[in-house]
Design an enzyme around this catalytic site. Structure first.
Site, PDB file in Angstrom:
ATOM      1  N   ASN A   1     -33.353 -38.773   5.036  1.00 31.43           N
ATOM      2  CA  ASN A   1     -32.796 -37.831   6.004  1.00 31.43           C
ATOM      3  C   ASN A   1     -33.736 -36.639   6.175  1.00 31.43           C
ATOM      4  O   ASN A   1     -34.773 -36.571   5.534  1.00 31.43           O
ATOM      5  CB  ASN A   1     -31.386 -37.393   5.587  1.00 31.43           C
ATOM      6  CG  ASN A   1     -31.401 -36.713   4.238  1.00 31.43           C
ATOM      7  OD1 ASN A   1     -31.991 -35.671   4.071  1.00 31.43           O
ATOM      8  ND2 ASN A   1     -30.773 -37.363   3.251  1.00 31.43           N
TER       9      ASN A   1
ATOM     10  N   ASP B   1     -25.124 -41.063   1.461  1.00 35.66           N
ATOM     11  CA  ASP B   1     -23.771 -41.537   1.143  1.00 35.66           C
ATOM     12  C   ASP B   1     -23.786 -43.016   0.746  1.00 35.66           C
ATOM     13  O   ASP B   1     -22.966 -43.453  -0.045  1.00 35.66           O
ATOM     14  CB  ASP B   1     -22.851 -41.331   2.347  1.00 35.66           C
ATOM     15  CG  ASP B   1     -22.613 -39.851   2.598  1.00 35.66           C
ATOM     16  OD1 ASP B   1     -22.512 -39.108   1.601  1.00 35.66           O
ATOM     17  OD2 ASP B   1     -22.566 -39.428   3.769  1.00 35.66           O
TER      18      ASP B   1
ATOM     19  N   LYS C   1     -41.922 -57.001   0.502  1.00 34.80           N
ATOM     20  CA  LYS C   1     -41.826 -56.424   1.843  1.00 34.80           C
ATOM     21  C   LYS C   1     -41.164 -57.421   2.801  1.00 34.80           C
ATOM     22  O   LYS C   1     -41.568 -58.584   2.856  1.00 34.80           O
ATOM     23  CB  LYS C   1     -43.235 -56.082   2.332  1.00 34.80           C
ATOM     24  CG  LYS C   1     -43.212 -55.325   3.629  1.00 34.80           C
ATOM     25  CD  LYS C   1     -44.622 -55.007   4.113  1.00 34.80           C
ATOM     26  CE  LYS C   1     -44.547 -54.533   5.541  1.00 34.80           C
ATOM     27  NZ  LYS C   1     -45.834 -54.582   6.216  1.00 34.80           N
TER      28      LYS C   1
ATOM     29  N   ASP D   1     -20.546 -39.830  -5.765  1.00 32.32           N
ATOM     30  CA  ASP D   1     -20.543 -38.458  -5.271  1.00 32.32           C
ATOM     31  C   ASP D   1     -20.849 -37.529  -6.447  1.00 32.32           C
ATOM     32  O   ASP D   1     -20.012 -37.314  -7.329  1.00 32.32           O
ATOM     33  CB  ASP D   1     -19.183 -38.108  -4.644  1.00 32.32           C
ATOM     34  CG  ASP D   1     -19.313 -36.884  -3.777  1.00 32.32           C
ATOM     35  OD1 ASP D   1     -19.330 -37.037  -2.552  1.00 32.32           O
ATOM     36  OD2 ASP D   1     -19.440 -35.767  -4.315  1.00 32.32           O
TER      37      ASP D   1
ATOM     38  N   PHE E   1     -22.661 -27.695  -0.283  1.00 32.50           N
ATOM     39  CA  PHE E   1     -23.065 -27.422   1.097  1.00 32.50           C
ATOM     40  C   PHE E   1     -22.407 -28.440   2.008  1.00 32.50           C
ATOM     41  O   PHE E   1     -22.128 -29.564   1.598  1.00 32.50           O
ATOM     42  CB  PHE E   1     -24.584 -27.507   1.236  1.00 32.50           C
ATOM     43  CG  PHE E   1     -25.266 -26.245   0.779  1.00 32.50           C
ATOM     44  CD1 PHE E   1     -25.723 -25.326   1.695  1.00 32.50           C
ATOM     45  CD2 PHE E   1     -25.413 -25.966  -0.568  1.00 32.50           C
ATOM     46  CE1 PHE E   1     -26.323 -24.154   1.290  1.00 32.50           C
ATOM     47  CE2 PHE E   1     -26.010 -24.799  -0.991  1.00 32.50           C
ATOM     48  CZ  PHE E   1     -26.472 -23.882  -0.054  1.00 32.50           C
TER      49      PHE E   1
ATOM     50  N   LYS F   1     -13.530 -30.426   2.871  1.00 35.96           N
ATOM     51  CA  LYS F   1     -14.494 -30.986   1.924  1.00 35.96           C
ATOM     52  C   LYS F   1     -14.468 -30.218   0.602  1.00 35.96           C
ATOM     53  O   LYS F   1     -14.551 -30.801  -0.474  1.00 35.96           O
ATOM     54  CB  LYS F   1     -15.881 -30.908   2.558  1.00 35.96           C
ATOM     55  CG  LYS F   1     -16.888 -31.809   1.937  1.00 35.96           C
ATOM     56  CD  LYS F   1     -18.137 -31.907   2.783  1.00 35.96           C
ATOM     57  CE  LYS F   1     -17.944 -32.777   4.012  1.00 35.96           C
ATOM     58  NZ  LYS F   1     -19.154 -32.867   4.824  1.00 35.96           N
TER      59      LYS F   1
ATOM     60  N   LYS G   1     -13.520 -32.213  -2.846  1.00 32.09           N
ATOM     61  CA  LYS G   1     -14.529 -32.437  -3.880  1.00 32.09           C
ATOM     62  C   LYS G   1     -14.375 -31.508  -5.072  1.00 32.09           C
ATOM     63  O   LYS G   1     -15.188 -31.549  -5.993  1.00 32.09           O
ATOM     64  CB  LYS G   1     -15.925 -32.285  -3.275  1.00 32.09           C
ATOM     65  CG  LYS G   1     -16.242 -33.323  -2.194  1.00 32.09           C
ATOM     66  CD  LYS G   1     -17.725 -33.411  -1.972  1.00 32.09           C
ATOM     67  CE  LYS G   1     -18.072 -34.354  -0.840  1.00 32.09           C
ATOM     68  NZ  LYS G   1     -19.438 -34.850  -0.939  1.00 32.09           N
TER      69      LYS G   1
HETATM   70  O1  C5P Z   1     -19.815 -35.247   1.966  1.00 34.51           O
HETATM   71  P1  C5P Z   1     -21.032 -34.468   2.250  1.00 34.51           P
HETATM   72  O2  C5P Z   1     -22.285 -35.246   2.023  1.00 34.51           O
HETATM   73  O3  C5P Z   1     -21.047 -33.737   3.542  1.00 34.51           O
HETATM   74  O4  C5P Z   1     -20.974 -33.304   1.120  1.00 34.51           O
HETATM   75  C1  C5P Z   1     -21.995 -32.414   0.974  1.00 34.51           C
HETATM   76  C2  C5P Z   1     -22.006 -31.838  -0.425  1.00 34.51           C
HETATM   77  O5  C5P Z   1     -21.751 -32.829  -1.400  1.00 34.51           O
HETATM   78  C3  C5P Z   1     -23.349 -31.270  -0.765  1.00 34.51           C
HETATM   79  O6  C5P Z   1     -23.157 -30.181  -1.631  1.00 34.51           O
HETATM   80  C4  C5P Z   1     -24.032 -32.435  -1.435  1.00 34.51           C
HETATM   81  O7  C5P Z   1     -25.085 -32.015  -2.295  1.00 34.51           O
HETATM   82  C5  C5P Z   1     -22.901 -33.083  -2.196  1.00 34.51           C
HETATM   83  N1  C5P Z   1     -23.016 -34.535  -2.334  1.00 34.51           N
HETATM   84  C6  C5P Z   1     -23.217 -35.112  -3.598  1.00 34.51           C
HETATM   85  N2  C5P Z   1     -23.275 -36.469  -3.735  1.00 34.51           N
HETATM   86  C7  C5P Z   1     -23.125 -37.273  -2.672  1.00 34.51           C
HETATM   87  C8  C5P Z   1     -22.918 -36.732  -1.390  1.00 34.51           C
HETATM   88  C9  C5P Z   1     -22.885 -35.361  -1.263  1.00 34.51           C
HETATM   89  O8  C5P Z   1     -23.356 -34.371  -4.576  1.00 34.51           O
HETATM   90  N3  C5P Z   1     -23.190 -38.582  -2.844  1.00 34.51           N
END
Ligand code: C5P
Length: 397
Positions: free
Chosen positions: A204, A272, A282, A301, A318, A332, A336
């Site tokens: 990304n 994600d 390859k 997560d 964030f 969110k 979380k």
């Molecule tokens: O769900 P989203 O990706 O928008 O959430 C963002 C927050 O969750 C950020 O703080 C990111 O570092 C954290 N995050 C994480 N592990 C993931 C996805 C997001 O720690 N797999």
């Protein structure tokens, strides 16, 4: 916070306008004093407009002295910041002269003095300039820069004024009394890379700038900082322990390996999903397959896992959104288990991979909006806000 910005004669004087704006955005009251030669580069009227106060140049100005005389001005300020500081003003300061308003104020104040030198690289290298600087340094004057690079005169070398955002960040840090000594802070930064085959990956646009700036600001506040980051091109901030990882799973393991932490800041853009089974070799283009399929599986997560620890640290996350910023971010935060969420709008030319950003910070019983600013400055302001929220939590308890 009352800051007196002194401007001496040099082409970098135009950057002081940005310095003043940034300091004011951070809540400082700013008054400006120009040397006579500085007025050749920037006009008092411009500086009056950005500082919101009358600008002074002369020591013997009956009208200005009737308002706030120079001694009152020297007492009023919490800090003098001279940017740019020319070879001339450094020499006058080093020898204790008081032959204009700015040098008089430097002698008459008990407030700390910071200088951001700017001059031609040959002048900077001159032993006289270096000797003056050494005198000022021994006297407790804080020196920022200079930086190296292409100069206005076309030469290349040391002598460029440090960028105004960086000066503002350093000034704000010096003014804040945040003491994170003994605090263990873990920060994730940059994006992860999820392999498709040995040469391809899903990634990304996250550059890591925000997480790195936060690591630097937390370190400046005295914290013991571990920065766990995905691939990036950024230098490691001084005094920060850096752990490089590539995938979300590797980031998860690196975070899990830190047993005890007081603050966790998840600034990484963690993928994600990952490819279920990355190819060992390859992948070849095939004449028969027009729409190949990748099977993805969910990544752990990381921030939620940290928030579920028995010894839960203060958790800051964030949220990058393209719409409904506040509502999605608060959702969110709760989902979380974060204490604080910093939300920003992303899209073309916004946030990702940009040097600046805007932030809406949301916690259980408050919000704060930070206007668009350089990430270094935002990080400094954010650490100060987190400190306030954490201390308030302690007081409530
Ligand atoms: O769900 P989203 O990706 O928008 O959430 C963002 C927050 O969750 C950020 O703080 C990111 O570092 C954290 N995050 C994480 N592990 C993931 C996805 C997001 O720690 N797999």
């Amino acid at each position: 916070m009352r800051i007196l910005v002194g401007i001496s004669g040099g082409i970098a004087a135009y950057k002081s306008i940005i310095l003043i704006r940034r300091l004011r955005e951070a809540g400082a009251e700013v008054r400006v004093v120009l040397t006579e030669s500085a007025a050749q580069f920037v006009t008092p009227l411009t500086l009056q407009a950005v500082s919101g106060q009358p600008v002074r140049t002369h020591l013997f100005d009956p009208e200005a002295e009737a308002g706030m005389d120079h001694i009152a001005l020297a007492r009023w300020t919490d800090m003098i910041v001279i940017a740019p500081a020319s070879a001339d003003i450094l020499a006058r300061m080093a020898s204790g002269m008081a032959n204009d308003l700015l040098t008089t104020l430097v002698l008459a104040t008990t407030a700390p003095v910071t200088v951001a030198p700017a001059m031609n690289q040959q002048m900077w290298a001159h032993p006289a300039v270096q000797a003056n600087l050494s005198v000022l340094g021994k006297r407790g004057v804080h020196i920022i820069g200079p930086a190296s690079g292409i100069q206005a005169c076309g030469e290349v070398g040391a002598g460029r004024m440090v960028e105004p955002e960086e000066i503002a960040a350093q000034v704000l840090r010096a003014r804040s009394r945040i003491d994170w000594r003994g605090k263990r802070v873990v920060i994730t930064a940059a994006g992860t890379r999820e392999p498709i085959d040995p040469v391809r990956f899903i990634a990304n646009r996250s550059s890591g700038k925000m997480g790195f700036a936060l690591a630097e600001a937390a370190r400046e506040a005295g914290a013991d900082v571990t920065l766990i980051c995905g691939p990036n091109n950024l230098p490691t901030p001084a005094g920060v322990q850096r752990v490089d990882v590539d995938t979300a799973l590797a980031m998860q393991s690196a975070v899990a390996a830190v047993e005890q932490m007081d603050v966790f800041i998840g600034a990484a853009a963690v993928a994600d999903y990952r490819v279920q089974t990355p190819a060992e070799h390859k992948l070849k283009k095939s004449a028969e397959v027009d729409s190949p399929t990748l099977t993805l599986v969910k990544n752990p997560d990381i921030i939620s896992e940290v928030a579920q620890r028995t010894a839960k640290p203060f958790v800051v996350g964030f949220a990058a959104e393209t719409e409904n910023l506040q509502a999605y971010a608060e959702q969110k935060r709760r989902a979380k288990g974060m204490d604080v969420i910093c939300a920003n709008l992303v899209g073309a030319g916004l946030a990702f991979d940009q040097p600046d950003n805007t932030l809406s910070v949301i916690w259980a019983d408050g919000t704060q909006q930070f206007e668009r600013a350089d990430k270094t400055l935002l990080a400094t302001q954010l650490i100060a806000l987190l400190d306030k929220i954490m201390n308030r939590d302690k007081t409530d308890a």
